[in-house]
Write a protein that holds these residues in place. Structure first.
Motif, PDB file in Angstrom:
ATOM      1  N   GLU A  25      26.845  52.974  56.371  1.00 49.91           N
ATOM      2  CA  GLU A  25      27.376  54.124  55.656  1.00 49.91           C
ATOM      3  C   GLU A  25      28.847  54.315  55.998  1.00 49.91           C
ATOM      4  OE1 GLU A  25      25.079  57.555  56.396  1.00 49.91           O
ATOM      5  OE2 GLU A  25      23.198  56.703  55.619  1.00 49.91           O
ATOM      6  N   ALA A  26      29.608  54.763  55.021  1.00 48.01           N
ATOM      7  CA  ALA A  26      31.025  55.015  55.236  1.00 48.01           C
ATOM      8  C   ALA A  26      31.200  56.128  56.260  1.00 48.01           C
ATOM      9  CB  ALA A  26      31.699  55.380  53.921  1.00 48.01           C
ATOM     10  N   PRO A  27      32.099  55.943  57.239  1.00 45.71           N
ATOM     11  CA  PRO A  27      32.293  56.998  58.246  1.00 45.71           C
ATOM     12  C   PRO A  27      32.870  58.263  57.623  1.00 45.71           C
ATOM     13  CG  PRO A  27      33.982  55.298  58.444  1.00 45.71           C
ATOM     14  CD  PRO A  27      32.982  54.788  57.459  1.00 45.71           C
ATOM     15  N   HIS A  37      34.609  56.080  69.339  1.00 49.02           N
ATOM     16  CA  HIS A  37      33.971  55.019  68.571  1.00 49.02           C
ATOM     17  C   HIS A  37      32.909  54.328  69.417  1.00 49.02           C
ATOM     18  CE1 HIS A  37      33.943  50.793  66.798  1.00 49.02           C
ATOM     19  NE2 HIS A  37      33.403  51.566  65.896  1.00 49.02           N
ATOM     20  N   ASP A  38      31.750  54.101  68.818  1.00 52.53           N
ATOM     21  CA  ASP A  38      30.651  53.388  69.478  1.00 52.53           C
ATOM     22  C   ASP A  38      30.451  52.063  68.755  1.00 52.53           C
ATOM     23  OD1 ASP A  38      28.404  52.445  70.684  1.00 52.53           O
ATOM     24  OD2 ASP A  38      27.091  54.086  70.083  1.00 52.53           O
ATOM     25  N   PRO A  39      30.936  50.949  69.309  1.00 54.07           N
ATOM     26  CA  PRO A  39      30.812  49.664  68.620  1.00 54.07           C
ATOM     27  C   PRO A  39      29.367  49.233  68.404  1.00 54.07           C
ATOM     28  CG  PRO A  39      32.406  49.523  70.411  1.00 54.07           C
ATOM     29  CD  PRO A  39      31.677  50.815  70.573  1.00 54.07           C
ATOM     30  N   ALA A  40      28.453  49.669  69.280  1.00 57.52           N
ATOM     31  CA  ALA A  40      27.062  49.242  69.153  1.00 57.52           C
ATOM     32  C   ALA A  40      26.434  49.745  67.861  1.00 57.52           C
ATOM     33  CB  ALA A  40      26.253  49.732  70.362  1.00 57.52           C
ATOM     34  N   THR A  41      26.769  50.954  67.472  1.00 61.00           N
ATOM     35  CA  THR A  41      26.201  51.539  66.254  1.00 61.00           C
ATOM     36  C   THR A  41      27.207  51.620  65.119  1.00 61.00           C
ATOM     37  OG1 THR A  41      26.780  53.797  66.923  1.00 61.00           O
ATOM     38  CG2 THR A  41      24.658  52.924  67.677  1.00 61.00           C
TER      39      THR A  41
END
Length: 279
Positions: A25-27, A37-41
């Protein structure tokens, strides 16, 4: 279509749908100015506004003016440089970056700050691709950046700042703080050998060349330290008769003077006097 084949194809389609990665989904950046920012999710988590005003930072007037000028150019869509704030610990590098952002964002509502962890630098190219083309303008901040794990993170950062064939995103200003001017790790592994260590060092030093703006933060002398303490005390109503003597004793116990030590003294004094502080 063969009636017996249709249910088979439907089951195959359902299985492929389950195996496919979820749609990204678009942030959404409305409703806040600061995000982590959470790179995992791939998520962007809103954070509270930074409460310390730019005017509260004492003894770094030259650094404030230079960094603020570059940030204002970026916010107006003018040419700018990625910024490296380097110097001894506790001198206000991170505080300056966030306080200056809040000051500029008060006038530029589409300006956002995204903070990334220094251990997740390898995710920067993907993050920059997500932000590219967005209507907002982003300050991406990495606090206490260094390359302790070797050249892999350095290569990822170079890739992000250079942008590959598509070029770097024009709506992203990358800001890093570091205790070391050339972002070098404290030590290279001896078992890698001299050649490999030298190649890693060259890769890491070359990253600092990608920052067009270097802002240095020297150690804080005693008059500047006392000015910081006095400024905080006046701002938050913490005046006491022996303020400077107590502040110097506090610095002596901490083994040095810095903006961080001054703020920690003010926090201790505010607690003693029963007065709240914004941080």
């Amino acid at each position: 279509m063969d009636p017996q084949l249709k249910p088979v194809l439907e089951r195959i389609a359902e299985a492929l749908e389950r195996l496919a990665p979820p749609r990204t989904e678009a942030p959404v950046f409305a409703g806040a100015s600061l995000f982590r920012h959470d790179p995992a999710t791939g998520g962007f988590h809103p954070a509270p506004d930074y409460p310390l005003g730019l005017e509260s930072l004492v003894g770094v007037d030259r650094q404030k003016a230079r960094f603020l000028e570059n940030l204002q150019r970026f916010a107006r869509g003018l040419p700018y440089n990625h910024a490296l704030l380097w110097g001894v610990r506790g001198t206000g590098k991170s505080s300056l970056a966030k306080a200056a952002f809040m000051a500029v964002a008060a006038e530029a509502r589409d300006l956002k700050l995204v903070e990334v962890d220094r251990d997740q630098v390898t995710a920067l190219p993907g993050l920059f691709d997500v932000l590219r083309g967005r209507p907002e303008r982003f300050v991406v901040l990495c606090d206490d950046l260094s390359f302790e794990e070797g050249a892999a993170a350095a290569k990822a950062l170079k890739s992000a700042l250079e942008g590959g064939v598509s070029g770097p995103p024009g709506n992203v200003l990358f800001v890093a703080t570091s205790n070391r001017r050339h972002l070098m790790p404290r030590a290279h592994a001896e078992d890698r050998g001299l050649v490999a260590a030298a190649e890693d060092a060259e890769e890491e030093v070359s990253v600092s060349d990608r920052f067009g703006l270097w802002v240095g933060f020297p150690p804080m002398d005693q008059p500047t330290y006392l000015a910081a303490v006095t400024g905080y005390a006046e701002r938050f109503g913490l005046a006491v008769p022996d303020l400077e003597r107590r502040a110097l004793q506090w610095a002596q116990l901490r083994g040095g003077r810095s903006g961080r030590v001054a703020w920690q003294f003010i926090r201790d004094l505010a607690g003693e006097l029963g007065k709240p502080l914004p941080l």
